[in-house]
Enzyme design. Structure first.
Site, PDB file in Angstrom:
ATOM      1  N   ASN A 488       0.893  -0.970   0.057  1.00  0.00           N
ATOM      2  CA  ASN A 488      -0.195   0.319  -0.318  1.00  0.00           C
ATOM      3  C   ASN A 488       0.706   1.077  -0.015  1.00  0.00           C
ATOM      4  O   ASN A 488       1.709   1.593   1.385  1.00  0.00           O
ATOM      5  CB  ASN A 488      -0.478   0.144   1.077  1.00  0.00           C
ATOM      6  CG  ASN A 488      -1.979   1.508   1.298  1.00  0.00           C
ATOM      7  OD1 ASN A 488      -2.141   1.874   0.396  1.00  0.00           O
ATOM      8  ND2 ASN A 488      -3.184   0.602   1.857  1.00  0.00           N
ATOM      9  N   ASP A 489       0.871   1.398  -1.295  1.00  0.00           N
ATOM     10  CA  ASP A 489       2.119   2.711  -1.736  1.00  0.00           C
ATOM     11  C   ASP A 489       1.691   3.904  -0.439  1.00  0.00           C
ATOM     12  O   ASP A 489       2.249   4.762  -0.355  1.00  0.00           O
ATOM     13  CB  ASP A 489       2.097   3.722  -3.237  1.00  0.00           C
ATOM     14  CG  ASP A 489       2.787   3.291  -3.228  1.00  0.00           C
ATOM     15  OD1 ASP A 489       4.080   2.646  -3.463  1.00  0.00           O
ATOM     16  OD2 ASP A 489       2.834   2.293  -4.964  1.00  0.00           O
ATOM     17  N   CYS A 490       0.588   3.809   0.328  1.00  0.00           N
ATOM     18  CA  CYS A 490      -0.040   5.359   0.474  1.00  0.00           C
ATOM     19  C   CYS A 490      -0.015   5.069   2.271  1.00  0.00           C
ATOM     20  O   CYS A 490      -0.668   6.156   3.191  1.00  0.00           O
ATOM     21  CB  CYS A 490      -1.566   5.461   0.633  1.00  0.00           C
ATOM     22  SG  CYS A 490      -1.531   6.128  -1.590  1.00  0.00           S
ATOM     23  N   ASN A 492       2.529   5.574   4.428  1.00  0.00           N
ATOM     24  CA  ASN A 492       3.707   6.116   4.997  1.00  0.00           C
ATOM     25  C   ASN A 492       3.805   6.272   5.708  1.00  0.00           C
ATOM     26  O   ASN A 492       3.536   7.584   6.388  1.00  0.00           O
ATOM     27  CB  ASN A 492       3.739   7.595   3.521  1.00  0.00           C
ATOM     28  CG  ASN A 492       2.884   7.280   2.455  1.00  0.00           C
ATOM     29  OD1 ASN A 492       1.939   8.004   2.171  1.00  0.00           O
ATOM     30  ND2 ASN A 492       3.563   6.311   1.274  1.00  0.00           N
ATOM     31  N   GLN A 505       5.312   9.795  -0.665  1.00  0.00           N
ATOM     32  CA  GLN A 505       6.096   8.064  -0.556  1.00  0.00           C
ATOM     33  C   GLN A 505       7.287   8.590  -0.591  1.00  0.00           C
ATOM     34  O   GLN A 505       8.459   8.266   0.359  1.00  0.00           O
ATOM     35  CB  GLN A 505       6.675   7.885  -2.098  1.00  0.00           C
ATOM     36  CG  GLN A 505       4.898   6.908  -1.484  1.00  0.00           C
ATOM     37  CD  GLN A 505       3.524   7.571  -2.506  1.00  0.00           C
ATOM     38  OE1 GLN A 505       3.650   7.968  -2.985  1.00  0.00           O
ATOM     39  NE2 GLN A 505       2.704   6.462  -2.101  1.00  0.00           N
TER      40      GLN A 505
END
Ligand code: BGC
Ligand code: NOJ
Length: 817
Positions: A488-490, A492, A505
Site C-alpha cells: 500500500n503505497d499510501c 507512509n 512516498q
C-alpha cells in the site's frame, strides 16, 4: 446499459456506439513499439519508452476528452453536397449511418458509413516491426459515382513527451520535417541534426494530391481538430513545417464507381540509423529503414498478411490456457481478456494508459514481479529476461530500487528504495517462473547488484538477500519494518508530509525504526515456503532449515502481535500505535493483511482464518467488491500519510482497490468456500458489469485498478483501467485457485474450488512442452475436493499431473466429491 458486446469467436469486444462513457481503448504492439488506440481512433504511439521516444502527441486531461489520434477526414465532392465528416466519429462527432469498433488481440477495427460511403479502418502494430499500420478501405455503397477527398492527420510529438508539453521556448523553434514522393512520405526529424539517430515516418501507399506538415497551416490557429481549415477549403497547402508544431497530413483524391472499393495503407513508423549512416547527403536523412518498412507493408495485401501473422501469434498464446464453462463471462475473461491484459501490464508496467501519462513512472520492482504471475505461462522466455532485469536493480543488502527505466534498465534515483515489501516480490516472481518452467538453471545466472557488474552474484544469492532483508529488518514487535510504505503505497508511516505537493512516498523524514507492517510479515510467510523448496531442490538443506525457522517465528509473531481478536491487524505506526484495529477510530480493518495472512495459511488451524474472512465480508464487502478498509479516514493524519489524503471512498482510502480482492478470493479457497470465492471474483470482474456501463464507465473487457467505494458519492464508478496488478492476481485467482490448475514445483496441481452450483468445466493447459486437456466433473455439487483423477485413462495417485514434456496432448478427467 451496454455499449457493445463480446464476440467470443473472434475474440473481439464490439463497441456499437462511439460515445462510450469514457474512451474505451486497446493496445497495439507486442514488444518494442506500442500504440494506445481508442474506439474513436484517439491515442498515440511510442517506441519502447512512452516518455522518451514518443512519436505522436497526446494531450492528457484535454477537452473534449480524447482529442488527438490518427484521424481521417472525408470530404464529399461538391456535386454530392460537399459534406465533411470523420468516420471514427471524433474529432468532428459526425453523425454516422453505421458505426462499430472492434477491439481484438493487438488490433482494432473501426467501420462506419455516411452518405453512401463505407469506411473500414484496421489498425495494428505488426510483429517484430516498429510501426503502426492503418489500412483504410473506402467502399461506394451508393448507386452513383463518388468522388471523395481524404485527408489524413497525425500530430508529431517532439520525442520527449515531458519536454514536449513544457519546454515551448525551445520547442517552437526546433521542429523539422522532410517530404518525399510528392508528399506521400512525410518524415519527422526534429533533433535528428544533433543527437538523435531516429526519425518518424507517416506515409501512404498511393500518390497524393498534396500534403501538410505545419499544424497552423492545416488547422488554422484558432481551430480545433474538429474544424481543420484545409479540409474545409478542400485543398492541401503543401506546407513544410519549420519550428512550431510539425504534423503529417496527406490529401488523397479517390474516385469510386458504385460498389467499388479502394484500399489505402498508412504506415506510422519509428526509424533508426547507425550514427555513421544518418545522412543520405548533407541535410537529407537516410531513408533506408523507412523504405524497408514501406517495402514490407506498403500494400493492402502485405498489411493483411501481417495482420494474419499477428492473429496466429495470439491464437498460439491464448491456446496455452483456455477455458470452457457454462458461465460465458468467466470463460471469456479467464480464457481471453484477463490474459490479454496480463500481457499489456507485463509490457507497460504502469507507464502508459489513459490514466498513466507515460511520463511518470518507470517499471516498478514490486509491480513487475507481480505482473509475471499472470504472464509467465504465455512467454516464459520473456519472463526470464525480465526477472534478470529486475534483479539487477536490487541493492546488495536485498533492498531494491522501487522503479527502473525500461530504456536504461537502471534504478530510478528520484524514488530510490525503502519500500520494504519490494524484496519479497522477487522471490514470488522467481518461484512462479520456476514452477511454470522447471528452469532451476535461472538461479545460477550471474546478476549484478545495483546494476554494477563487479557486484554480480547468482540469482539465488539475490533471493537469499531478499529473504534475509525481511529477517533482519524488524521492529519492536518482531514484525517487518515498513520503510516508506509496503504494497500500500499510501501507508507512509515514516514520511510526515506537511508541505503541499511534495511526494508522500519519498519524503522520508521520520526514520522511526518503529513502524511495522503485518502485511509484509504475511507476504513473508506466503512466499517463504517457496524459498524453502527452492533451497531443498538445489541441495541447500541448511539454508532451507534456517528459512523454515524464520517462517515459523514470523508466523508466531503475527499470531502474537498481528491479531486483533476478529481479524488481522494492518500495521503499527511510528509511535507504536495499532493500525487496522477495532481500537482505532477510522481504519479499523484492512483487506490486505487479512487476505494475505489467510493466503499464507495463518490461522487455518485455529479458526482465525475463518474469523478474519468473515470480518472482511461483514465489514468491507459491497456489491461492487471489497473496499480497502473501513471506516474510511475522514481527516488527514500526518502519521499515516497519503492513505488519509484521499476523500473517503477513493483509491487507498476505502476505495475498492481491485488488486487485493483476489487475495481474498484465494484466501477463501484455502477455507474451501468456493461459492464465496467465486462471488468475490465476479464482483470486480468487468464482464459481469457490462450492462452497468453508465455507472462503471470503463471498458467491460479489462480490470480497473479502482472502483469507488461505498463512502464515495460515485460508488461503483471505475478508474485506472488496464495497468494494474489486478490483472495478474485475478488471473492467478481464477486459473490457479478457483479452476484450480496450479503449477507447483512437481507439476500441475489440480485443486478446484468452485461454487457448488457449477457442474463442471474444462481447461486446456500447455505446460512444459505438453498439453493437458482437463475435464472437471462436479455433478456431486461440492465446493472443493478431488475424488478421482485419471491421466490418459489411468488413475493417478494424488492430484499433481507430472510434467510429461513429450510434446503430446494428454486427457485428464477429474471428478470432484
Ligand atoms: C496512488 C497509488 C500509487 C502511488 C504511486 C499514489 O498516489 O494512490 O495507488 O501506487 O501513487 O506513486
Ligand atoms: C499502485 C502501485 O502501482 C502499486 O505498486 C501499489 O501496490 C498499489 N498502487 C497500492 O498502493
Amino acid at each position: 446499459m451496454q455499449y457493445g458486446y463480446f464476440d467470443d469467436n473472434a475474440r473481439e469486444y464490439v463497441i456499437t456506439r462511439p460515445d462510450t462513457p469514457y474512451p474505451w481503448i486497446n493496445y497495439l504492439g507486442s514488444e518494442d513499439f506500442y500504440g494506445l488506440f481508442s474506439n474513436t481512433s484517439g491515442g498515440y504511439c511510442f517506441y519502447r519508452d512512452a516518455r522518451l521516444l514518443r512519436l505522436t502527441r497526446y494531450r492528457y486531461n484535454n477537452v473534449p476528452t480524447d482529442s488527438g489520434g490518427r484521424y481521417f477526414y472525408i470530404r464529399d465532392s461538391v456535386r454530392d453536397g460537399g459534406d465533411i465528416w470523420t468516420p471514427s466519429w471524433m474529432p468532428m462527432k459526425s453523425a454516422l449511418d453505421r458505426y462499430e469498433c472492434r477491439h481484438g488481440m493487438g488490433y482494432s477495427r473501426i467501420s462506419s458509413a455516411r452518405n453512401g460511403l463505407a469506411f473500414f479502418q484496421t489498425s495494428f502494430v505488426p510483429l517484430k516491426d516498429n510501426c503502426e499500420i492503418h489500412k483504410i478501405v473506402l467502399t461506394n455503397e451508393s448507386g452513383a459515382d463518388k468522388d471523395v477527398d481524404v485527408f489524413s492527420f497525425i500530430e508529431f510529438c517532439l520525442w520527449n513527451a515531458n519536454d514536449d508539453m513544457t519546454n515551448f521556448q525551445r520547442n517552437f523553434s526546433i521542429g523539422e520535417v522532410e517530404v518525399e514522393a510528392g508528399g506521400a512520405h512525410i518524415y519527422h526529424k526534429t533533433e535528428y541534426r544533433e543527437r538523435r539517430n531516429h526519425y518518424a515516418l507517416w506515409a501512404v501507399n498511393v500518390p497524393v494530391a498534396g500534403f501538410d506538415t505545419d499544424r497552423q497551416t492545416f488547422l488554422g490557429l484558432y481551430n480545433g481538430f474538429d474544424h481543420p481549415e484545409t479540409v474545409f477549403a478542400g485543398k492541401a497547402n503543401n506546407s513544410v513545417a519549420s519550428g512550431w508544431a510539425p504534423i503529417g497530413s496527406h490529401h488523397i483524391k479517390a474516385h469510386l464507381k458504385p460498389g467499388e472499393s479502394k484500399a489505402l495503407v498508412f504506415v506510422l513508423g519509428y526509424c533508426e540509423n547507425q550514427d555513421d549512416k544518418k545522412w543520405e547527403k548533407p541535410g537529407v536523412i537516410n531513408k533506408a529503414p523507412a523504405n524497408a518498412l514501406l517495402d514490407k507493408y506498403g500494400s493492402p495485401e502485405f498489411a493483411d498478411k501481417a495482420l494474419a501473422v499477428l492473429k496466429e501469434y495470439w491464437d498460439a498464446l491464448l491456446g496455452r490456457f483456455s477455458v470452457e464453462a457454462e458461465d460465458k463471462r468467466m470463460a471469456r475473461m479467464a480464457g481471453v481478456w484477463n490474459q490479454y491484459q496480463c500481457m499489456v501490464t507485463f509490457n507497460m508496467s504502469r507507464s502508459a494508459s489513459y490514466f498513466e501519462s507515460g511520463i511518470g513512472r518507470g517499471m516498478g520492482f514490486r509491480d513487475s514481479n507481480q505482473d509475471l504471475l499472470g504472464f509467465v505461462h504465455l512467454v516464459p522466455e520473456r519472463a526470464r529476461a525480465r526477472i534478470l532485469d529486475i534483479a539487477a536493480t536490487q541493492f546488495p543488502d536485498g533492498s531494491a530500487y522501487h522503479q527502473y527505466q525500461p530504456l536504461t534498465k537502471r534504478g530510478n534515483n528520484e524514488v530510490g528504495s525503502g519500500f520494504n515489501d519490494d524484496p519479497l516480490w522477487l522471490i514470488c516472481g522467481v518461484a512462479a517462473y520456476i514452477k511454470e518452467t522447471g528452469d532451476f538453471g535461472i538461479l545460477d545466472e550471474k546478476v549484478p547488484f545495483d546494476n554494477k557488474e563487479e557486484l554480480a552474484d547468482s540469482l539465488f544469492v539475490h533471493l537469499k538477500r531478499s529473504f534475509d532483508y525481511t529477517v533482519t529488518h524488524n521492529g519492536p514487535h518482531g514484525l517487518p519494518l515498513i520503510g516508506r510504505a509496503d504494497w500500500n503505497d499510501c501507508l507512509n508511516l515514516n514520511c510526515f508530509s506537511k508541505t503541499p505537493g511534495e511526494s508522500f512516498q519519498t519524503t522520508a523524514n521520520f526514520e522511526s525504526g518503529v513502524a511495522e507492517s503485518v502485511l509484509i510479515a504475511a507476504i513473508f510467510v506466503f512466499t517463504g515456503p517457496d524459498y524453502v523448496e527452492i533451497c531443498r531442490r538445489t541441495k541447500r538443506e541448511e539454508e532451507a532449515e534456517y528459512a523454515v525457522k524464520a517462517i515459523a517465528t514470523m508466523t508466531e509473531t503475527i499470531k502474537a502481535h498481528g491479531w486483533d481478536g476478529n481479524w488481522f491487524l494492518r500495521a503499527y505506526d511510528a509511535y507504536g500505535h495499532k493500525i487496522g484495529s477495532h481500537e482505532c477510530e477510522d481504519g479499523q480493518i484492512f483487506i490486505e493483511s487479512n487476505g494475505f495472512a489467510v493466503m499464507a495459511g495463518i490461522g487455518l488451524d485455529d479458526g482465525r482464518a475463518k474469523k478474519a474472512l468473515d470480518s472482511v465480508k461483514d465489514k468491507l464487502d459491497t456489491k461492487y467488491g471489497i473496499v480497502l478498509q473501513q471506516p474510511a479516514y475522514k481527516d488527514y493524519h500526518l502519521e499515516l500519510g497519503e492513505v488519509s489524503s484521499y476523500p473517503p471512498g477513493y483509491k487507498e482510502n476505502a476505495g475498492i482497490f481491485c488488486h487485493n480482492n483476489p487475495w481474498v478470493t484465494i484466501a477463501e479457497t484455502k477455507l474451501g468456500r468456493g461459492t464465496r470465492a467465486f462471488e468475490t471474483y465476479t464482483k470486480i470482474c468487468p464482464a459481469y458489469r457490462e450492462d452497468d456501463s453508465d455507472l462503471r464507465r470503463l471498458e467491460p473487457y479489462v480490470y480497473a485498478q479502482m472502483v469507488a467505494g461505498k463512502d464515495a458519492s460515485r460508488f461503483g464508478e471505475a478508474k485506472n483501467s488496464w495497468l494494474t496488478g489486478t490483472a495478474a492476481w485475478t488471473f492467478v485467482s481464477i486459473s490457479q485457485y478457483i479452476l484450480g490448475v496450479r503449477p507447483v514445483f512437481d507439476g500441475l496441481l489440480i485443486d478446484p474450488c468452485i461454487p457448488a452450483s457449477m457442474k463442471g468445466f474444462s481447461v486446456i493447459r500447455h505446460f512444459q512442452n505438453a498439453v493437458y486437456r482437463i475435464a472437471v466433473d462436479n455433478s456431486a455439487g461440492v465446493e472443493k475436493g478431488v475424488k478421482s483423477l485419471t491421466l490418459d485413462g489411468k488413475p493417478l495417485n494424488g492430484a499433481v499431473l507430472p510434467a510429461l514434456g513429450d510434446g503430446r496432448t494428454h486427457e485428464v478427467k477429474v471428478v470432484m466429491g
